[in-house]
Design a protein around this motif. Structure first.
Motif, PDB file in Angstrom:
ATOM      1  N   ASP A  77      33.519  57.567  51.333  1.00  0.00           N
ATOM      2  CA  ASP A  77      34.674  56.709  51.587  1.00  0.00           C
ATOM      3  C   ASP A  77      34.638  55.429  50.777  1.00  0.00           C
ATOM      4  O   ASP A  77      35.408  54.504  51.060  1.00  0.00           O
ATOM      5  CB  ASP A  77      34.747  56.358  53.086  1.00  0.00           C
ATOM      6  N   THR A  78      33.759  55.324  49.807  1.00  0.00           N
ATOM      7  CA  THR A  78      33.623  54.102  49.026  1.00  0.00           C
ATOM      8  C   THR A  78      34.066  54.327  47.593  1.00  0.00           C
ATOM      9  O   THR A  78      34.173  55.463  47.115  1.00  0.00           O
ATOM     10  CB  THR A  78      32.166  53.605  49.047  1.00  0.00           C
ATOM     11  N   LYS A  79      34.314  53.220  46.905  1.00  0.00           N
ATOM     12  CA  LYS A  79      34.713  53.262  45.498  1.00  0.00           C
ATOM     13  C   LYS A  79      33.517  52.902  44.629  1.00  0.00           C
ATOM     14  O   LYS A  79      32.672  52.091  45.009  1.00  0.00           O
ATOM     15  CB  LYS A  79      35.850  52.269  45.244  1.00  0.00           C
ATOM     16  N   HIS A  80      33.495  53.505  43.443  1.00  0.00           N
ATOM     17  CA  HIS A  80      32.372  53.294  42.536  1.00  0.00           C
ATOM     18  C   HIS A  80      32.817  52.827  41.162  1.00  0.00           C
ATOM     19  O   HIS A  80      32.020  52.866  40.217  1.00  0.00           O
ATOM     20  CB  HIS A  80      31.559  54.582  42.375  1.00  0.00           C
ATOM     21  N   GLY A  81      34.053  52.399  41.021  1.00  0.00           N
ATOM     22  CA  GLY A  81      34.528  52.026  39.698  1.00  0.00           C
ATOM     23  C   GLY A  81      35.562  50.930  39.732  1.00  0.00           C
ATOM     24  O   GLY A  81      36.192  50.657  40.764  1.00  0.00           O
ATOM     25  N   HIS A  82      35.734  50.255  38.605  1.00  0.00           N
ATOM     26  CA  HIS A  82      36.795  49.258  38.421  1.00  0.00           C
ATOM     27  C   HIS A  82      37.696  49.753  37.288  1.00  0.00           C
ATOM     28  O   HIS A  82      38.587  50.564  37.526  1.00  0.00           O
ATOM     29  CB  HIS A  82      36.220  47.864  38.145  1.00  0.00           C
ATOM     30  N   LEU A  83      37.479  49.298  36.040  1.00  0.00           N
ATOM     31  CA  LEU A  83      38.169  49.911  34.915  1.00  0.00           C
ATOM     32  C   LEU A  83      37.549  51.256  34.573  1.00  0.00           C
ATOM     33  O   LEU A  83      38.214  52.156  34.055  1.00  0.00           O
ATOM     34  CB  LEU A  83      38.105  48.985  33.688  1.00  0.00           C
ATOM     35  N   PHE A  84      36.266  51.387  34.840  1.00  0.00           N
ATOM     36  CA  PHE A  84      35.527  52.619  34.628  1.00  0.00           C
ATOM     37  C   PHE A  84      34.411  52.675  35.663  1.00  0.00           C
ATOM     38  O   PHE A  84      34.093  51.659  36.291  1.00  0.00           O
ATOM     39  CB  PHE A  84      34.969  52.703  33.203  1.00  0.00           C
ATOM     40  N   PRO A  85      33.801  53.817  35.885  1.00  0.00           N
ATOM     41  CA  PRO A  85      32.744  53.920  36.900  1.00  0.00           C
ATOM     42  C   PRO A  85      31.586  52.959  36.625  1.00  0.00           C
ATOM     43  O   PRO A  85      31.161  52.775  35.482  1.00  0.00           O
ATOM     44  CB  PRO A  85      32.296  55.379  36.802  1.00  0.00           C
ATOM     45  N   MET A 111      16.447  40.332  38.668  1.00  0.00           N
ATOM     46  CA  MET A 111      17.251  39.651  39.692  1.00  0.00           C
ATOM     47  C   MET A 111      18.720  39.579  39.280  1.00  0.00           C
ATOM     48  O   MET A 111      19.624  39.801  40.089  1.00  0.00           O
ATOM     49  CB  MET A 111      16.708  38.244  39.922  1.00  0.00           C
ATOM     50  N   VAL A 112      18.963  39.252  38.012  1.00  0.00           N
ATOM     51  CA  VAL A 112      20.350  39.140  37.543  1.00  0.00           C
ATOM     52  C   VAL A 112      21.033  40.503  37.607  1.00  0.00           C
ATOM     53  O   VAL A 112      22.179  40.615  38.065  1.00  0.00           O
ATOM     54  CB  VAL A 112      20.381  38.569  36.112  1.00  0.00           C
ATOM     55  N   VAL A 113      20.337  41.544  37.165  1.00  0.00           N
ATOM     56  CA  VAL A 113      20.922  42.885  37.221  1.00  0.00           C
ATOM     57  C   VAL A 113      21.200  43.275  38.667  1.00  0.00           C
ATOM     58  O   VAL A 113      22.264  43.823  39.001  1.00  0.00           O
ATOM     59  CB  VAL A 113      19.984  43.900  36.540  1.00  0.00           C
ATOM     60  N   ARG A 114      20.248  43.020  39.530  1.00  0.00           N
ATOM     61  CA  ARG A 114      20.407  43.379  40.936  1.00  0.00           C
ATOM     62  C   ARG A 114      21.593  42.661  41.561  1.00  0.00           C
ATOM     63  O   ARG A 114      22.464  43.280  42.178  1.00  0.00           O
ATOM     64  CB  ARG A 114      19.132  43.033  41.696  1.00  0.00           C
ATOM     65  N   GLU A 115      21.644  41.352  41.412  1.00  0.00           N
ATOM     66  CA  GLU A 115      22.725  40.583  42.029  1.00  0.00           C
ATOM     67  C   GLU A 115      24.076  40.934  41.420  1.00  0.00           C
ATOM     68  O   GLU A 115      25.096  40.902  42.111  1.00  0.00           O
ATOM     69  CB  GLU A 115      22.442  39.084  41.889  1.00  0.00           C
ATOM     70  N   HIS A 116      24.081  41.279  40.137  1.00  0.00           N
ATOM     71  CA  HIS A 116      25.347  41.633  39.506  1.00  0.00           C
ATOM     72  C   HIS A 116      25.955  42.874  40.151  1.00  0.00           C
ATOM     73  O   HIS A 116      27.134  42.878  40.528  1.00  0.00           O
ATOM     74  CB  HIS A 116      25.133  41.866  38.004  1.00  0.00           C
ATOM     75  N   PHE A 117      25.163  43.923  40.302  1.00  0.00           N
ATOM     76  CA  PHE A 117      25.715  45.163  40.850  1.00  0.00           C
ATOM     77  C   PHE A 117      25.954  45.049  42.354  1.00  0.00           C
ATOM     78  O   PHE A 117      26.857  45.703  42.882  1.00  0.00           O
ATOM     79  CB  PHE A 117      24.796  46.331  40.517  1.00  0.00           C
ATOM     80  N   GLN A 118      25.173  44.257  43.030  1.00  0.00           N
ATOM     81  CA  GLN A 118      25.473  44.015  44.436  1.00  0.00           C
ATOM     82  C   GLN A 118      26.826  43.347  44.591  1.00  0.00           C
ATOM     83  O   GLN A 118      27.646  43.728  45.443  1.00  0.00           O
ATOM     84  CB  GLN A 118      24.376  43.142  45.066  1.00  0.00           C
ATOM     85  N   GLU A 119      27.096  42.345  43.766  1.00  0.00           N
ATOM     86  CA  GLU A 119      28.360  41.613  43.871  1.00  0.00           C
ATOM     87  C   GLU A 119      29.536  42.470  43.405  1.00  0.00           C
ATOM     88  O   GLU A 119      30.593  42.480  44.049  1.00  0.00           O
ATOM     89  CB  GLU A 119      28.281  40.328  43.043  1.00  0.00           C
ATOM     90  N   VAL A 120      29.376  43.193  42.315  1.00  0.00           N
ATOM     91  CA  VAL A 120      30.478  43.998  41.788  1.00  0.00           C
ATOM     92  C   VAL A 120      30.868  45.092  42.777  1.00  0.00           C
ATOM     93  O   VAL A 120      32.059  45.283  43.087  1.00  0.00           O
ATOM     94  CB  VAL A 120      30.087  44.591  40.422  1.00  0.00           C
ATOM     95  N   LEU A 121      29.884  45.831  43.289  1.00  0.00           N
ATOM     96  CA  LEU A 121      30.207  46.903  44.236  1.00  0.00           C
ATOM     97  C   LEU A 121      30.748  46.352  45.544  1.00  0.00           C
ATOM     98  O   LEU A 121      31.594  46.984  46.197  1.00  0.00           O
ATOM     99  CB  LEU A 121      28.958  47.745  44.490  1.00  0.00           C
ATOM    100  N   LYS A 122      30.290  45.185  45.928  1.00  0.00           N
ATOM    101  CA  LYS A 122      30.839  44.561  47.132  1.00  0.00           C
ATOM    102  C   LYS A 122      32.302  44.191  46.938  1.00  0.00           C
ATOM    103  O   LYS A 122      33.150  44.437  47.817  1.00  0.00           O
ATOM    104  CB  LYS A 122      30.025  43.317  47.478  1.00  0.00           C
ATOM    105  N   LEU A 123      32.643  43.617  45.792  1.00  0.00           N
ATOM    106  CA  LEU A 123      34.032  43.254  45.527  1.00  0.00           C
ATOM    107  C   LEU A 123      34.918  44.482  45.379  1.00  0.00           C
ATOM    108  O   LEU A 123      36.081  44.477  45.806  1.00  0.00           O
ATOM    109  CB  LEU A 123      34.104  42.400  44.257  1.00  0.00           C
ATOM    110  N   ILE A 124      34.376  45.548  44.764  1.00  0.00           N
ATOM    111  CA  ILE A 124      35.171  46.763  44.593  1.00  0.00           C
ATOM    112  C   ILE A 124      35.550  47.360  45.945  1.00  0.00           C
ATOM    113  O   ILE A 124      36.666  47.854  46.140  1.00  0.00           O
ATOM    114  CB  ILE A 124      34.402  47.787  43.737  1.00  0.00           C
ATOM    115  N   ASP A 140      35.655  45.702  48.812  1.00  0.00           N
ATOM    116  CA  ASP A 140      36.215  44.707  49.721  1.00  0.00           C
ATOM    117  C   ASP A 140      37.623  45.127  50.103  1.00  0.00           C
ATOM    118  O   ASP A 140      38.518  45.225  49.259  1.00  0.00           O
ATOM    119  CB  ASP A 140      36.219  43.335  49.048  1.00  0.00           C
ATOM    120  N   LYS A 141      37.838  45.399  51.372  1.00  0.00           N
ATOM    121  CA  LYS A 141      39.122  45.908  51.840  1.00  0.00           C
ATOM    122  C   LYS A 141      40.116  44.814  52.195  1.00  0.00           C
ATOM    123  O   LYS A 141      41.228  45.104  52.630  1.00  0.00           O
ATOM    124  CB  LYS A 141      38.910  46.807  53.062  1.00  0.00           C
ATOM    125  N   SER A 142      39.720  43.555  52.039  1.00  0.00           N
ATOM    126  CA  SER A 142      40.635  42.472  52.370  1.00  0.00           C
ATOM    127  C   SER A 142      41.754  42.341  51.357  1.00  0.00           C
ATOM    128  O   SER A 142      42.828  41.832  51.656  1.00  0.00           O
ATOM    129  CB  SER A 142      39.863  41.154  52.465  1.00  0.00           C
TER     130      SER A 142
END
Length: 676
Positions: free
Chosen positions: A345-353, A469-482, A484-486
């Protein structure tokens, strides 16, 4: 009277002797005919004992039929049929060791010498020979030829056509300081060795001589020829791959094993769609990705134990959603980020996966300098469809944002270098449009390669923990925003109306990308990255890095008191920050006490365990200056990763129809398979 009758008796005797002689001669002739017939029948029986000889004819094996011969076995009073078939494998063009001992290795490189040594013909010559041997019958009804003979012919055509195209492509570009890459520079080439076989060992269900290879080499050959797997069912023994005018099907044959059949079903092309001939293609075929942090000092051609989980960032596994989730755990993402790839039920992509973004940020550069080949097997279960975004426009928007003063980027040497690299890349992209080979010009490809080399040098020299750390936080934030159902919210719509249109405000949510027009989509994407993602990543990466590197003490496992870091950070922020202000960056902790304080102010009697590394024990913290330096480094690392992702995806390409079917356990597998 006796004298008168003697002549009669003598004459009678002479007449009977002549008749007897005639009968004897007739009997002799009949006996000789019977003897000859018997000998012929016996000889025919011996010759017929050479089973399979007619199945090794030229119409079946092509030039390989010259190796067939009959060997008489006196102890068995019969003939044995022996012949040679190829053992096909994949290796670097400089390899000197093969699976068959004391046999020369013949590489398939499209030259006349290679055609002679591999006993193969080019497709046109092969077709002419087939029509001659089969008296011009319809091609679609011809099934006498062994499919591996056709496979060798098509492999020779692949090398010949692709090298001729690259030579012509090189001439259509401005003069280069180095000659084009030749076959000797390939670390991925198809080779074969001849192996003697006997028809006595042929299974009853197999009526044609077969070639031998392994399952991993078959996967690699299929990828090189542009054949993509549609079905790969190991439990049901059903295998089917299609692409580039070819079809490869396989099934299990009793007493033999997996038997594959190669067929031509359309036109093939080996030009710009040719797979880059590098050894790392073997890993991509099974969903593994070599990264820029891989140690190249040792001779490593493949993962030694593919069934084991990777322990560092040298390799990534992207072959399935489960493996991508494990990769997110490998880069130390939180459980929510990993669960995005475990849920339907989740999304894995923005412009591309998103996995392609990880691949571009950390994947090893596989392009060969002065080569125009860009295609790679897709190591992910997602389609790579470039119809919904434009990488060239993303580069342009990247340069605008890194040049924008509102992006709040520190003017470090690396950031300035990235700005210059993006500007030079835009000039190379503009020149590429006017070249004779737009989209694939050698100056553009070499420029992308140069930028990637510069990014790799910076990332390798940077602190590996901070990069992680930068790689980790980047993908955590991107997938969280993708996920985000608000949505963008009412405020975003009101800002759009007040500012006079979409272009006058910055994007706030990834859902806006789907509603944006193709001209605005790339700008909205970079707005989100530079003005929302970067700020969160920088703040959280620096905080996590400081907590890991500056922790001096850890509480006892039986103590329920809060940690030293949280207490000290809260104390420092309270003392140094006004009540109405929010700190923009974390403050370095001061000296840690020997004991933890409890909530009522009493001193805890539980001592703290000293866990600080010895090399850091004598290095005092730099306070605010240290924090600013870390933020600058984190910003530079993030900008480097984003530009590297864009350049890597521009330099390499995937076929839109190619997706990865999970088969990571087959990497390097030597399971024998056969080609009919």
């Amino acid at each position: 009277m006796n004298n008168s009758t003697s002549p009669d008796n003598s004459g009678g005797s002479d007449g009977g002797g002549g008749s007897s002689d005639a009968l004897n001669w007739v009997a002799l002739v009949v006996s000789l005919v019977a003897l000859v017939g018997t000998l012929a029948q016996v000889l025919q029986q011996y010759i017929a004992s050479a089973a399979g000889y007619s199945n090794c004819g030229e119409s079946v094996m092509g030039k390989w039929h010259e190796s067939k011969k009959r060997i008489f076995r006196p102890t068995e009073l019969r003939f044995e049929v022996q012949f040679e078939t190829p053992v096909i494998f994949v290796c670097p063009a400089t390899n000197k060791n093969g699976p068959v001992r004391n046999q020369p290795i013949h590489f398939i490189d499209g030259t006349s010498e290679s055609l002679r040594k591999t006993r193969a013909l080019l497709p046109k010559e092969e077709e002419a020979q087939r029509q001659t041997l089969q008296e011009g019958r319809v091609h679609t009804a011809d099934n006498e030829r062994a499919s591996w003979v056709t496979l060798l012919s098509q492999l020779q055509s692949m090398e010949k056509e692709s090298q001729e195209w690259q030579q012509q492509h090189y001439k259509n570009n401005p003069p280069q300081p180095f000659p084009p890459a030749d076959f000797r520079s390939h670390t991925l080439a198809v080779a074969l060795q001849a192996k003697k076989r006997s028809w006595d060992t042929m299974p009853a269900d197999v009526r044609k001589p077969y070639a031998t290879t392994t399952i991993c080499h078959l996967l690699e050959i299929a990828a090189m020829m542009g054949i993509y797997w549609k079905e790969f069912d190991r439990s049901g023994d059903r295998y089917r791959a299609e692409g580039n005018g070819y079809m490869l099907t396989g099934t299990n044959v009793p007493e033999l094993g997996l038997l594959f059949s190669f067929q031509i079903c359309g036109k093939s092309k080996f030009r710009e769609n040719r797979v880059i001939p590098v050894d790392e293609v073997k890993e991509l075929c099974c969903g593994f990705v070599s990264t820029l942090f891989q140690d190249d000092s040792r001779d490593r051609r493949r993962i030694e134990f593919p069934n084991e989980d990777p322990k560092d960032l040298s390799f990534l596994q992207l072959g399935s959603l489960r493996e991508i989730a494990e990769t997110m755990v490998l880069i130390e993402c939180n459980t929510d980020t990993a669960n995005y790839f475990r849920s339907d039920d989740t999304k894995h992509g923005h412009l591309f996966p998103v996995p392609f973004e990880l691949l571009g940020m950390l994947g090893k550069t596989l392009h060969i300098r002065n080569s125009a080949f860009r295609m790679l097997p897709n190591p992910t279960p997602y389609h790579w469809d470039k119809n919904f975004f434009n990488l060239r426009r993303l580069v342009k928007e990247y340069w605008k944002k890194i040049h924008d003063s509102e992006a709040d980027l520190p003017p470090t040497d690396q950031v300035l270098q990235l700005e210059n690299d993006a500007k030079d890349l835009l000039a190379a992209l503009d020149a590429d449009k006017r070249s004779k080979t737009p989209g694939n010009s050698l100056p553009l490809l070499n420029k992308l390669h140069d930028i990637l080399d510069g990014c790799d040098a910076f990332l390798k020299a940077a602190d590996r923990d901070l990069v992680r750390m930068v790689v980790r936080e980047h993908f955590q934030e991107v997938l969280k925003l993708i996920n985000d159902k608000s949505g963008p919210g009412v405020d975003a719509d009101s800002r759009s109306t007040q500012s006079g249109g979409y272009q006058q405000r910055r994007a706030e949510h990834f859902d806006e990308l789907t509603a944006a027009s193709p001209e605005e989509r790339q700008e909205a994407f970079m707005d989100l990255y530079f003005f929302k993602v970067l700020r969160k990543v920088r703040e959280r990466a620096v905080m996590s890095y400081r907590r890991r590197q500056t922790t001096r003490y850890a509480p006892s496992v039986r103590s329920r008191a809060v940690s030293v870091d949280s207490v000290r950070e809260a104390t420092d922020e309270t003392m140094s920050t006004p009540a109405s202000a929010t700190p923009s960056r974390p403050i370095s902790p001061g000296p840690s006490p020997t004991y933890l304080g409890t909530q009522d102010g009493a001193q805890s009697t539980v001592p703290l365990l000293h866990v600080q590394p010895p090399d850091r024990a004598t290095q005092p913290l730099a306070g605010m200056d240290r924090t600013v330096s870390l933020e600058s480094q984190a910003s530079a690392i993030w900008c480097t990763l984003v530009l590297r992702m864009l350049c890597w995806l521009l330099l390499h390409d995937f076929n839109k129809k190619d997706v990865q079917i999970p088969k990571s356990e087959l990497l390097g597998s030597r399971q024998p398979v056969y080609i009919a």
